[in-house]
Structures are given as C-alpha cells and as structure tokens.
Scaffold this active site. Structure first.
Site, mmCIF file in Angstrom:
data_model
loop_
_atom_site.group_PDB
_atom_site.id
_atom_site.type_symbol
_atom_site.label_atom_id
_atom_site.label_comp_id
_atom_site.label_asym_id
_atom_site.label_seq_id
_atom_site.Cartn_x
_atom_site.Cartn_y
_atom_site.Cartn_z
ATOM 1 N N LYS A 102 0.918 -1.239 0.034
ATOM 2 C CA LYS A 102 0.025 -0.007 0.030
ATOM 3 C C LYS A 102 0.848 1.208 0.034
ATOM 4 C CE LYS A 102 0.943 1.040 4.471
ATOM 5 N NZ LYS A 102 1.900 2.250 4.757
ATOM 6 N N ASP A 139 -2.409 -1.925 10.089
ATOM 7 C CA ASP A 139 -2.516 -1.993 8.531
ATOM 8 C C ASP A 139 -2.934 -3.166 7.982
ATOM 9 O OD1 ASP A 139 -1.443 0.588 8.596
ATOM 10 O OD2 ASP A 139 0.333 0.093 7.801
HETATM 11 P P1 ATP Z 1 4.070 -0.256 7.812
HETATM 12 O O1 ATP Z 1 4.106 0.125 6.451
HETATM 13 O O2 ATP Z 1 2.829 -1.251 7.959
HETATM 14 O O3 ATP Z 1 4.423 0.539 8.839
HETATM 15 P P2 ATP Z 1 6.614 -1.204 7.015
HETATM 16 O O4 ATP Z 1 6.427 -1.908 5.530
HETATM 17 O O5 ATP Z 1 7.204 -0.312 7.123
HETATM 18 O O6 ATP Z 1 5.256 -1.440 7.594
HETATM 19 P P3 ATP Z 1 7.311 -4.280 7.313
HETATM 20 O O7 ATP Z 1 7.887 -4.522 5.894
HETATM 21 O O8 ATP Z 1 5.810 -4.609 7.727
HETATM 22 O O9 ATP Z 1 7.256 -2.600 7.591
HETATM 23 O O10 ATP Z 1 8.315 -4.552 8.591
HETATM 24 C C1 ATP Z 1 8.498 -4.046 9.634
HETATM 25 C C2 ATP Z 1 9.173 -4.794 10.797
HETATM 26 O O11 ATP Z 1 8.254 -5.913 11.061
HETATM 27 C C3 ATP Z 1 10.376 -5.770 10.196
HETATM 28 O O12 ATP Z 1 11.416 -5.043 10.443
HETATM 29 C C4 ATP Z 1 10.098 -6.942 10.893
HETATM 30 O O13 ATP Z 1 11.244 -7.006 11.873
HETATM 31 C C5 ATP Z 1 8.846 -7.178 11.250
HETATM 32 N N1 ATP Z 1 8.127 -8.096 10.486
HETATM 33 C C6 ATP Z 1 7.176 -9.032 10.871
HETATM 34 N N2 ATP Z 1 6.688 -9.918 9.973
HETATM 35 C C7 ATP Z 1 7.288 -9.515 8.952
HETATM 36 C C8 ATP Z 1 7.011 -10.005 7.566
HETATM 37 N N3 ATP Z 1 6.163 -11.064 7.331
HETATM 38 N N4 ATP Z 1 7.676 -9.430 6.600
HETATM 39 C C9 ATP Z 1 8.633 -8.161 6.861
HETATM 40 N N5 ATP Z 1 8.772 -8.036 8.282
HETATM 41 C C10 ATP Z 1 8.076 -8.454 9.112
#
Ligand code: ATP
Length: 307
Positions: free
Chosen positions: A12, A139
């Site tokens: 997203k 999210d």
């Molecule tokens: P958001 O946009 O919802 O704030 P994001 O895209 O910035 O999230 P994610 O890729 O969801 O961040 O990852 C954030 C942290 O969550 C990672 O550093 C990791 O430690 C943890 N995590 C837990 N499950 C997962 C997963 N399936 N894939 C990636 N990271 C994960």
C-alpha cells in the site's frame, strides 16, 4: 486434504496520512487514506508437523522467521480461535520492500490468515477475519480489503472508498528500513520542539481531506497530486535526511508529486501515465539516490487465494 494454498496480498501507499496527537495509550489517532498498489507478496501454506516460516526474494534475509513474523502470528491467532494446532509451513515469496512503509509485513499477515483459513477449512467469516487482522496490527485489515479505504482510529477502522480510475506510481526503495515506532517518536519530538505540543489534548483530530477523497472518486490524477499529504514525512526525512534528495530527484524527473510512503523510507511518486512513471523511475535510478525503483499502479485488489 488440500496440498497447499497460495495467497497473494498487495503493498500500500498512504495517499494521505494525517496523524493526531499522542494518546495516553501510546498510539496516535489517524486519518489514513490507503491505496493498494500492484506490488505483492505471496504466502504458500502447506501442512507440516509444526509452525515453520521460510522466506525468499531479494529482502528475505531481513524477514524474521520466528513467531514475531506477522504471518506466524496470523496462523497462531486463527488456530487459537479454532482450537486447532498451527501446524503449517508458511513460505513467504517477498517482493514488497521490508520495513519500507508499504505494509509488507501486514500483507503477509493477511495472506497467511486467508491461506490458513482455506487450508484448515475453518470457514471464518469476513467479519471474523477482519477482527483477527485488527488484532494483528493497524495496517493488516487494509491488506485483506485492498482497493482504497479510509482508516480511522489507529488505522484499523476501515471504510472502503470508491475510486474512479487507475493511478500510476514509481516507488524509490531505500537501502535499509525505518522503524515505524521510531518515526512516530520523531514526529512527536518535532511537534513538541515546534511549540505546538504533541498530545491528543493539544492537537486537533486528524481529518481526511475532502479534495483528496474527491480526486480518488473521480480518478483525477492532477487533483490527487495536489492533495497528497503525509504528516510523518518530516519525521522520516529528519531521521533519514538523504530522503530529501530522493524526493527531489523524482520531482525533477517529472513526477506530478512526491511523498514518503507511510513511515518510509520508500518514496512514492505519482505519475501522469505509465510512460511518465517509467521516465520518473529512470531519473531516480540515474540519480543514485535509491537502491531500487518499482513502477506499478493502484488500486489493486486485497489478499486473495491464487492457487
Ligand atoms: P508499515 O508500512 O505497516 O508501517 P513497513 O512496510 O514499514 O510497515 P514491514 O515490512 O511490515 O514494515 O516490516 C516492519 C518490521 O516488522 C520488520 O523490520 C520486521 O522485523 C517485522 N516483520 C514481522 N513480520 C514480517 C514480515 N512478514 N515481513 C517483513 N517484516 C516483518
């Protein structure tokens, strides 16, 4: 018994992220306008003798493989509700940048939930699936629903939004991630330092922009470009000053508008059409201000079984 189930879930971009003041429970009220875009993770669920997580793809080494993984937590949550063992192998084919502000972990959570529901034949209702998603993270419900939606509360109270067209994007993927809680803390710190205070008592309730909702509804890319807004952008740039160079490079490269995606560090560039998105991507790559560039469009559908 079904051999395996494959579910695909989208990334997203927050086309508007209005952040209210810090609540006593440590969260912030949001007016969060989500748009799902065509970058996907795929989760394959296969019966196993215990819960096991594996990951593949360019960022696979950054994906936790223990029970903190949102895919594992989704399987455990559904299994606990049904009183069944969470004996499943979840393989995550990761294409969404990790910790990039594009809800990759949330996509995996929603995908794993749908995959386990199908694999175990639990037949959970949409309402129950959405309830579990909301328990997993703010999210996650949107990753299940997809399209475009307004999130209130912490972002988990979702209202689907109508969209009148396709929006084209280039995304600049940064080296390394940004921690979402750290970005919120920096947002609070910057607000406090500016003298306006940072608590929910001191700041107005966040509201969606009528102009932005209108632009989504009518499919007016130019109007959407003028209405994009992210209250976390200043905090993300403060923690990662090089993002200012990335944002500038995409704008100079012809994007209609540039913003940090969610808590960053991925930067999103709205383009007039697919050709413009490709041109912006080339300019971003040439600038050397990002690790990788992705071109895609939205709205994209939410998590769905594909195999
Ligand atoms: P958001 O946009 O919802 O704030 P994001 O895209 O910035 O999230 P994610 O890729 O969801 O961040 O990852 C954030 C942290 O969550 C990672 O550093 C990791 O430690 C943890 N995590 C837990 N499950 C997962 C997963 N399936 N894939 C990636 N990271 C994960």
């Amino acid at each position: 018994m079904t051999a395996s189930v494959v579910v695909r879930a989208p990334a997203k971009v927050n086309v508007q992220l209005a952040v209210g003041g810090l609540r006593p429970d440590g969260f912030h009220d949001l007016a969060n306008v989500f748009l799902a875009v065509g970058l996907h993770d795929e989760v394959t669920a296969t019966p196993a003798d215990r819960l096991r997580i594996t990951a593949s793809g360019p960022d696979a080494d950054q994906v936790p493989l223990d029970e903190t993984n949102l895919a594992a937590r989704a399987a455990l949550a559904l299994a606990a509700r049904r009183g069944v063992p969470a004996d499943v192998h979840l393989h995550i084919a990761k294409d969404i940048p990790v910790a990039g502000g594009m809800a990759g972990g949330s996509a995996d959570g929603a995908a794993a939930l749908l995959a386990c529901d199908a694999l175990w034949g639990t037949g959970a209702s949409r309402t129950e699936l959405l309830e579990i998603c909301a328990e997993l993270g703010s999210d996650v419900p949107f990753s299940l629903v997809g399209g475009a939606a307004l999130g209130r509360g912490r972002g988990e109270l979702l209202e689907p939004l109508e969209t009148g067209g396709t929006f084209h994007w280039a995304f600049a993927v940064a080296d390394g991630g940004l921690s979402t809680p750290a970005v919120y803390r920096e947002c609070d710190r910057l607000r406090e330092a500016s003298g306006h205070g940072c608590t929910a008592v001191e700041l107005p309730d966040p509201q969606p922009s009528p102009a932005l909702l209108d632009a989504l509804r009518t499919g007016d890319t130019g109007a959407l470009a003028g209405a994009l807004a992210n209250d976390l952008q200043a905090a993300a740039v403060s923690l990662r000053p090089s993002l200012a160079d990335t944002l500038r490079a995409g704008s100079t490269g012809g994007a209609l508008a540039a913003l940090v995606s969610g808590s960053g560090p991925t930067c999103a560039f709205l383009a007039k059409d697919p050709e413009n998105a490709e041109a912006v991507a080339e300019a971003l790559l040439a600038s050397g201000t990002c690790r990788a560039v992705r071109v895609t469009s939205g709205p994209a559908p939410g998590a769905m079984v594909v195999g």
